[in-house]
Each structure stands twice: as structure tokens, then as C-alpha cells.
Design a protein around this motif. Structure first.
Motif, PDB file in Angstrom:
ATOM      1  N   TYR A  90       0.625  -1.203  -0.066  1.00 54.01           N
ATOM      2  CA  TYR A  90      -0.146   0.052   0.501  1.00 54.01           C
ATOM      3  C   TYR A  90       1.063   1.620   0.021  1.00 54.01           C
ATOM      4  O   TYR A  90       0.181   2.564  -0.151  1.00 54.01           O
ATOM      5  N   LYS A  91       1.958   1.235  -0.101  1.00 56.72           N
ATOM      6  CA  LYS A  91       2.955   2.134   0.429  1.00 56.72           C
ATOM      7  C   LYS A  91       3.274   2.769  -0.800  1.00 56.72           C
ATOM      8  O   LYS A  91       3.770   3.662  -1.059  1.00 56.72           O
TER       9      LYS A  91
ATOM     10  N   THR B 152       3.532   0.840  -8.398  1.00 59.49           N
ATOM     11  CA  THR B 152       2.082   0.148  -8.043  1.00 59.49           C
ATOM     12  C   THR B 152       1.363  -0.808  -8.506  1.00 59.49           C
ATOM     13  O   THR B 152       0.560  -1.105  -7.364  1.00 59.49           O
TER      14      THR B 152
ATOM     15  N   LYS C  94       1.436   6.295  -1.582  1.00 58.85           N
ATOM     16  CA  LYS C  94       2.462   7.420  -1.330  1.00 58.85           C
ATOM     17  C   LYS C  94       3.257   7.905  -2.055  1.00 58.85           C
ATOM     18  O   LYS C  94       3.823   8.666  -2.807  1.00 58.85           O
ATOM     19  N   ASP C  95       4.076   7.392  -2.512  1.00 60.37           N
ATOM     20  CA  ASP C  95       5.691   6.753  -3.380  1.00 60.37           C
ATOM     21  C   ASP C  95       4.451   7.489  -4.375  1.00 60.37           C
ATOM     22  O   ASP C  95       5.977   8.517  -4.869  1.00 60.37           O
ATOM     23  N   ASP C  96       3.831   6.464  -5.465  1.00 60.51           N
ATOM     24  CA  ASP C  96       3.760   6.826  -6.503  1.00 60.51           C
ATOM     25  C   ASP C  96       3.094   8.224  -6.566  1.00 60.51           C
ATOM     26  O   ASP C  96       3.222   9.373  -7.274  1.00 60.51           O
ATOM     27  N   ASP C  97       2.472   8.789  -5.358  1.00 55.85           N
ATOM     28  CA  ASP C  97       1.994  10.403  -5.230  1.00 55.85           C
ATOM     29  C   ASP C  97       3.897  11.591  -5.087  1.00 55.85           C
ATOM     30  O   ASP C  97       3.460  12.749  -5.787  1.00 55.85           O
ATOM     31  N   LEU C  98       4.470  11.188  -4.421  1.00 54.66           N
ATOM     32  CA  LEU C  98       5.490  12.382  -4.120  1.00 54.66           C
ATOM     33  C   LEU C  98       6.435  12.640  -5.769  1.00 54.66           C
ATOM     34  O   LEU C  98       6.765  13.494  -6.434  1.00 54.66           O
TER      35      LEU C  98
ATOM     36  N   ASN D  66      -4.530   3.674  -6.187  1.00 56.97           N
ATOM     37  CA  ASN D  66      -4.880   4.910  -6.533  1.00 56.97           C
ATOM     38  C   ASN D  66      -5.752   5.728  -6.346  1.00 56.97           C
ATOM     39  O   ASN D  66      -6.046   7.060  -6.598  1.00 56.97           O
TER      40      ASN D  66
END
Length: 219
Positions: free
Chosen positions: A148-149, A200, A152-156, A218
């Protein structure tokens, strides 16, 4: 060796191939960014040439998984693990192709000087390297929290990509002579952003493996 032991041995071999492929993909995106930062054409050509070795690992995964399905007739989670291995190998292969795309940009930049020091593109690359490592570890460990992390990394990565596009657009407005190279660098940003998308996807596959349902990380 009992049938179950044979199957477990096959699954372990499948895991090892996924880990090996993940390590190679993690390394090749870093090499591609290093080549871009210094416009190292020989290094870029080597990346393109080495892509065949990553494709061969995907082929091994496909062959082994197909053999396990045919000979062991797995069901439930055992079958999901093999199907997920296929999906992960496909995502990793596409990630390797994106690293090759970055290397091809280096070839097009031969003889040029970068229009600006690269800061955010290497940052994006560091994040996607970590995403690749953690995505594969989430598969090996069946770690849903790590999977699931990825979102969040994809958003960065998306935020850095947007910032890069804004900066490159400003450079093009200030100096039209930068347009050609700025466009190429924007392509690189897009390739790395897509790299994160595939990581992701791997996270989603891991959640499917563990829970039996495929989420949209996402959303």
C-alpha cells in the motif's frame, strides 16, 4: 520428492527469479539516470544492449509458471501466486523498457550540454528505485502494508514530475533555443513517472495475492 515439495521448490525458484529481475530493473534505472546526468553515450548504449538479459528472465518466469500450472494444477492462493508472478514480471519488463527509453534520450543528447543541472529527475529516480525494491519485497514477504505504501510514493513522484514540467516550460519561454532539449527531458520525467506507476501495479498485485481481491491503490 513429493508433489507438494516439488511445487514448493518451483515457487521458491519463481520467487528468486522475480527478486533477480527486480534487482536488475532497480539497477538499470539508476544507470540510465547516471548516463543522463553526464550524457554518457557508451553507458547508454550498454543499457540498451543489456535489456535482452532482463527479457530472458521474464521468459524464464513465464516458462516456469506455465510448467507449474500444467504439472501441479494449483488452486486458490497457490495459483494466484503464479499469476501474480506473471503480472509482476510483465511490469518489471516494462520498467526496464522505460530505462532503455531514458538511455535513448542520452543518445539524442550526444554532444550537448545540459540546459540545467538535474535535481528533481535524480530525486524521482531514487524514489522509484526504492519503490521497486519495496514492491518486490512486499511480494516475497506478502507484506500488504508495504504494498500500500506504493501509492504514497507514487504521489511524491507525480508531484516532482509536475514541478519538472513547470520548470522546463519556464526555460522554454525564456529561451526558445532550449525547447528541443527541454522536450527530451520532459520525456524522461514521463518515463520515470510511468516507472512508478508500474511499481504501484506490483503493489496492487501483491494485495491481490494476499487478499484475493485487486484494489486500486491510486483511488
Amino acid at each position: 520428492m513429493t508433489k507438494r515439495k516439488e511445487f514448493d521448490h518451483g515457487l521458491e525458484e519463481l520467487n528468486e527469479l522475480i527478486v533477480e529481475m527486480g534487482q536488475r530493473v532497480e539497477a538499470v534505472i539508476a544507470k540510465a539516470m547516471d548516463a543522463l546526468e553526464t550524457i554518457d553515450v557508451p553507458a547508454a548504449k550498454q543499457i540498451i544492449q543489456d535489456d535482452k538479459s532482463i527479457n530472458k528472465i521474464e521468459e524464464k518466469i513465464s516458462e516456469l509458471g506455465a510448467m507449474l500450472i500444467a504439472t501441479q494444477q494449483p488452486v486458490a492462493k497457490d495459483l494466484r501466486r503464479i499469476l501474480v508472478a506473471f503480472r509482476i514480471a510483465s511490469d518489471l519488463e516494462r520498467m526496464a523498457d522505460l530505462a532503455v527509453d531514458v538511455a535513448k534520450v542520452v543518445l539524442r543528447l550526444e554532444g550537448q550540454v545540459l540546459i540545467k543541472p538535474l535535481i528533481d529527475l535524480p530525486r524521482m529516480t531514487q524514489i522509484v528505485q526504492m519503490m521497486t525494491y519495496e514492491a518486490i519485497q512486499s511480494f516475497v514477504q506478502e507484506n500488504v502494508n508495504m504494498a500500500y505504501k506504493m501509492a504514497k510514493d507514487d504521489d511524491l513522484v507525480d508531484a516532482l514530475y509536475s514541478q519538472i514540467i513547470r520548470e522546463l516550460f519556464s526555460l522554454m519561454m525564456e529561451n526558445p533555443k532550449t525547447i528541443s532539449q527541454a522536450n527530451l527531458l520532459s520525456f524522461v520525467g514521463r518515463y520515470i513517472e510511468r516507472f512508478a506507476d508500474h511499481a504501484t501495479n506490483i503493489g496492487e498485485s501483491v494485495v491481490y495475492l494476499v487478499t484475493g481481491s485487486r484494489p486500486d491503490l491510486n483511488s
